[in-house]
Design an enzyme around this catalytic site. Structure first.
Site, PDB file in Angstrom:
ATOM      1  CE  LYS A   1     -38.685  38.769 -16.375  1.00  0.00           C
ATOM      2  NZ  LYS A   1     -39.690  39.076 -17.404  1.00  0.00           N
TER       3      LYS A   1
ATOM      4  NE  ARG B   1      -9.769  13.923 -38.439  1.00  0.00           N
ATOM      5  CZ  ARG B   1      -8.523  14.049 -37.990  1.00  0.00           C
ATOM      6  NH1 ARG B   1      -7.989  13.111 -37.237  1.00  0.00           N
ATOM      7  NH2 ARG B   1      -7.824  15.130 -38.271  1.00  0.00           N
TER       8      ARG B   1
END
Ligand code: UD1
Ligand code: CA
Length: 478
Positions: free
Chosen positions: A355, A15
């Protein structure tokens, strides 16, 4: 005495309409099974067996990547024939632990907690029970197994689909969390049948079998109805998320965290936040993140697996797997990518990406800049539009910038390259060679002046426009 836990995670959860096992569906960004395993570990269980079935490979990958405190193994349930059948798969392991108790948990009921597990065990051992089932009273028991009480304790658990109308009215339900005396469970497990509405081997039928064998079964009723909540579909999963979100925010409110508005705020279960921090609408904090005291976490922040110090101000910042030290100010519209450390007092302004870089104390990267694979010293100033050119299409290289350096606007720093302490780069320079300490590097074409260049050019342009207008007018008159 050797106690162990079995976590049932074999079902697909049809489900849920997902291609992954149901227990990997997330609540506050963590798979439901993660919550369950954490509860087991916090309760002090050292041996856990996970029953996998549907997409067992995904469960294996998840467990391999997990940093586990307990020793966790898994067994395969090839066909998912019910919760009782799932437990049968762990029989060999249970035999090794036959002189203790076994905790059995559903992997799709994330709110079970260490306190409930341990309190239920106390009740289990004090009363010398063969099985102790954790239960709770809930307003809408639809779908859950009903607790049928007898003269002395528990008499049976009846699944919703097998209930008589009178049994359907019972609001005390089975959480799917049980303590069994391991040896007793081993004795009755083989007697389970699948003679019921769903044609499954129900673990819950062990209760009747144990009672028939003259053993004691009891229900331990939790005061917190949430401990039983499970998710079988997307609707109930969202309800779990909402419940968890409210619970986690409530906990932070008690710890002195200020929320100006909780709309869109989502905080992972293991995130910690220091007193006096203010959280604004839409902030998302997840994973192994800790936020210090007196911070401001503004709108639009997504902070994942980060350690954030005290007095930090973040506004529209996306930060991942990084460290942000005390009194740093970042934002708006900044991305801090994995492997970065932004040191004390640094300022990172709008449209900057950092970064895998170390940004020194009190350094300022104010606007429109990319700093990647770099080691930047203290008190460095970046002008607008600086780019560390870290990638040649094949390999990545590091840029090193010394303390007190001044990087002019629109400088390209082509790595590997080193800018010395106190060195300057002139605006617009493309730097490919190391700059010594305290030097200025200029790398750009010399400016030349062409006097009155525009006068002729402008006259030509004006005439063109004039001619076009006249031609248009002539066209209209026709
Ligand atoms: C189960 C209980 C029910 C309880 C409810 C609480 C049974 C028979 N019923 O019902 O009394 O109120 O949990 O949430 O136990 N699983 C397997 N292999 C299988 C079947 C299931 O590993 O063959 C796993 C599932 O992945 C899931 C857990 O067992 O994590 C529970 O299974 P599920 O089918 O959701 O049971 P419920 O119908 O919710
Ligand atoms: Ca379920």
């Amino acid at each position: 005495m050797k106690d162990m836990a079995i976590v049932l995670a074999g079902g697909q959860g049809k489900r849920m309409r997902s291609d992954k096992p149901k227990v990997l569906c997330g609540v506050l960004g963590e798979p439901m099974i993660e919550w369950v395993l954490t509860a087991c570990e916090n309760a002090g269980l050292e041996k856990i067996c996970v029953v996998k079935g549907f997409r067992a490979d995904m469960i294996e990958d998840y467990l391999a990547a997990r940093k586990s405190k307990a020793e966790i193994s898994s067994v395969l349930q090839e066909e998912q024939l019910g919760t009782g059948h799932a437990v049968m798969q762990a029989e060999e392991l249970m035999k090794e632990y036959a002189d203790g108790n076994v905790l059995i948990l559903n992997g799709d009921a994330p709110f079970i907690d260490a306190e409930t597990i341990n309190d239920a065990l106390k009740c289990h051992t004090a009363a010398d029970n063969s099985v102790t089932v954790v239960t709770a009273m809930i307003p809408d028991p639809t779908g859950y197994g009903r607790i049928i009480r007898g003269e002395n304790g528990l008499s049976a658990i009846v699944e919703h689909k097998d209930c008589t109308p009178a049994q359907l009215a019972v609001t005390e339900v089975n959480s799917g969390c049980y303590w069994f005396r391991t040896a007793d469970l081993l004795e009755v497990l083989g007697e389970l049948t699948n003679d019921n509405a769903q044609g499954e081997y129900y673990l819950t039928d062990c209760i009747g079998l144990l009672i028939a064998a003259g053993k004691r079964a009891e229900a331990y009723t939790s005061h917190d109805p949430n401990v039983v909540l499970g998710a079988n579909d997307r609707r109930s999963l969202l309800a779990l998320n909402d419940a968890a979100r409210a619970e986690v925010i409530g906990r932070h409110l008690e710890n002195g965290i200020e929320f100006t508005c909780t709309d869109g705020v989502s905080i992972g279960n293991s995130v910690t936040i220091g007193q006096g921090t203010v959280i604004h609408a839409g902030a998302v904090l997840r994973g192994r993140t800790s936020i210090g005291e007196n911070c401001i976490i503004g709108s639009g922040c997504v902070i994942e697996n980060c350690t954030v110090g005290n007095g930090v101000d973040l506004n529209y910042v996306q930060a991942f797997d990084s460290v942000i030290e005390d009194h740093v100010k970042i934002g708006p519209f900044v991305q801090v990518r994995p492997g970065s450390r932004i040191r004390k007092g640094a300022k990172i302004g709008d449209f900057v990406e950092i970064k895998n870089s170390d940004i020194g104390e009190y350094t300022a990267v104010a606007h429109l800049t990319y700093v990647g694979d770099s080691d930047v010293g203290a008190n460095v100033n970046f002008g607008c539009g600086v780019v560390t050119v870290n990638y040649n299409g094949d390999k990545k290289f590091r840029t090193v910038i010394g303390d007190n350096a001044f990087i002019g606007c629109n400088t390209n720093l082509v790595a590997p390259v080193r800018v010395g302490n106190g060195a300057y780069t002139a605006a617009g320079s493309t730097i490919t060679k190391d700059i010594p300490d305290n030097a200025l590097a200029i790398e750009r074409g010399k400016q030349t002046i062409k006097e009155d260049y525009a006068v002729k050019k402008l006259a030509h342009h004006r005439k063109k426009l004039e001619d076009a207008r006249k031609a248009e007018e002539a066209e209209v008159k026709k």
